[in-house]
Design a protein around this motif. Sequence first.
Motif, short mmCIF file in Angstrom:
data_model
loop_
_atom_site.label_atom_id
_atom_site.label_comp_id
_atom_site.label_asym_id
_atom_site.label_seq_id
_atom_site.Cartn_x
_atom_site.Cartn_y
_atom_site.Cartn_z
N LEU A 65 46.76 -23.33 -6.78
CA LEU A 65 47.47 -23.63 -5.53
C LEU A 65 47.73 -25.13 -5.41
N MET A 66 46.77 -25.95 -5.86
CA MET A 66 46.96 -27.39 -5.84
C MET A 66 48.02 -27.83 -6.85
N CYS A 67 48.28 -26.98 -7.84
CA CYS A 67 49.33 -27.27 -8.83
C CYS A 67 50.70 -26.81 -8.35
N ARG A 68 50.83 -26.53 -7.06
CA ARG A 68 52.09 -26.18 -6.43
C ARG A 68 52.72 -24.91 -7.01
N VAL A 69 51.88 -23.94 -7.33
CA VAL A 69 52.37 -22.68 -7.89
C VAL A 69 53.29 -22.00 -6.88
N PRO A 119 41.31 -19.10 3.96
CA PRO A 119 42.74 -18.78 4.01
C PRO A 119 43.50 -19.48 2.89
N LEU A 120 44.64 -18.92 2.54
CA LEU A 120 45.51 -19.58 1.57
C LEU A 120 46.22 -20.75 2.24
N CYS A 153 51.16 -21.15 4.91
CA CYS A 153 52.04 -20.97 3.75
C CYS A 153 53.48 -20.85 4.25
N PRO A 154 54.09 -21.95 4.66
CA PRO A 154 55.40 -21.90 5.32
C PRO A 154 56.55 -21.48 4.41
N ALA A 155 56.36 -21.50 3.08
CA ALA A 155 57.44 -21.12 2.17
C ALA A 155 57.31 -19.69 1.66
N LEU A 156 56.22 -19.00 2.04
CA LEU A 156 55.95 -17.66 1.52
C LEU A 156 57.01 -16.67 2.00
N GLU A 157 57.65 -15.95 1.06
CA GLU A 157 58.73 -15.02 1.40
C GLU A 157 58.45 -13.60 0.95
N SER A 178 57.42 -16.74 7.88
CA SER A 178 58.40 -16.98 6.82
C SER A 178 58.67 -15.75 5.97
N LEU A 179 57.83 -14.73 6.08
CA LEU A 179 57.89 -13.58 5.20
C LEU A 179 59.21 -12.81 5.36
#
Length: 418
Positions: A124-128, A152-153, A178-182, A201-202
């Motif tokens: 997650l820290m590697c911006r996966v 939490p994630l 996780c604001p980019a999670l779709e 964001s989902l």
Amino acid sequence: MPPRRKGGKGRRAARPGAGRISIDELPDEVLHHVLSFLPAQEAVRTCVLARRWRHLWRSATGLRISCGPENEAAVNVKKLRDFVDHLFLLRGGSPLDTCQFNLLDINEDDDDTRRIHLWIRHVLMCRVRVLSLNMTWYSECWTKCFSLDGLPLVSQHLKRLELSSLYLDDSFLDFSSCPALEVIEIKECEIPDLDRILSRSLKSLSITGCCEFSEFHRFHVYAPNLVSLWLEVFIGRVPILDRMPSLVEAVVRIGRPDDFCHLADSGNCEDEHCPGCYGADGDTGCVLLQGLSEAQSLVLISDTKMFIFRRDLKCCPIFSNLKTLLLNEYWCVPDDFSALTCILEHSPVLEKLTLQLFCEGPKSNVHMKGSPDPKERSNAISEHLKVVEVKCEVVDDRVINILKFLNKLAIYSYKFQF
């Protein structure tokens, strides 16, 4: 004088493979992408190919970390520890597009569990952007879900999350950070203690397979920007769907969960001790249909003994955008067809109706296609309805009764396909 060679003086024969591009001629960015399709161990082994390949694996855009059972014995993560720890250490913070953990039948060991949790936090820290987790504990009799930690994630970059064979709780499924999670795919997971799935964001949510829901309460799905939903419930209580104004398509399949009663079709047997009708805490109002009411395409399939859809029909919403609808035989029993009539009356712009009757799956032996008579069209159906399909294994008395009901709505002129 020796004979003159064809091709003229000074012309040389083409080298084998001339005109082809060698993999070594590809730019580093392409090779990083190619390496992402290999298992992590094999990607690292490419370092011996040539000097240029010595460090390419460190910047691969994807990681596939896996271990599985051999000879039906438990897998010890300690065998994988040194490799993965060194892999992450040497990669540093190189960004990842995808990461897949596929760890099956591993030993139930506290040290291994903590290490796996650290690996997940590291990627997650590697911006996966795409994270896939499929992990099970070793058991001689059955598959036991891996328990994730209660944290939490947190990721600004994660866009897709795939979860399989895991035990999930509220903390992990709180995606407010996780604001980019779709996209979320949940399969074969245990979620009996879950209260809600929360994400603004989902856009796509899939909960499939034999996920284990709670038998005592319903969890809420709060995803106001959801576009696509696939929900299957076979164990436990059906979840409550909050309003989804952006919903385009949804598939809901209800098997044999705890929402059934032998005494009442609509979950109101008036026996306060009935676990089916009154066994869920805070169970009031519409469960599914209100959240699905703004979809353009719906597939609603249920076991005939379940009552959740019929109970929802008592406060049936208007499906103001619904254009295509697929239903199974659940909506055609009892023989008064009240459930089918109700949903048709509340679908004012419906264009296509499909009835998939008494079939084991989507395929059927008999396919009938009809249409309403515009001169005799019933007021109970949409004026936009053009096509009515009936699919079944065999045309028996049950199917004939349904065709007779459709005939009362001036739906006939069937074309048969076998």
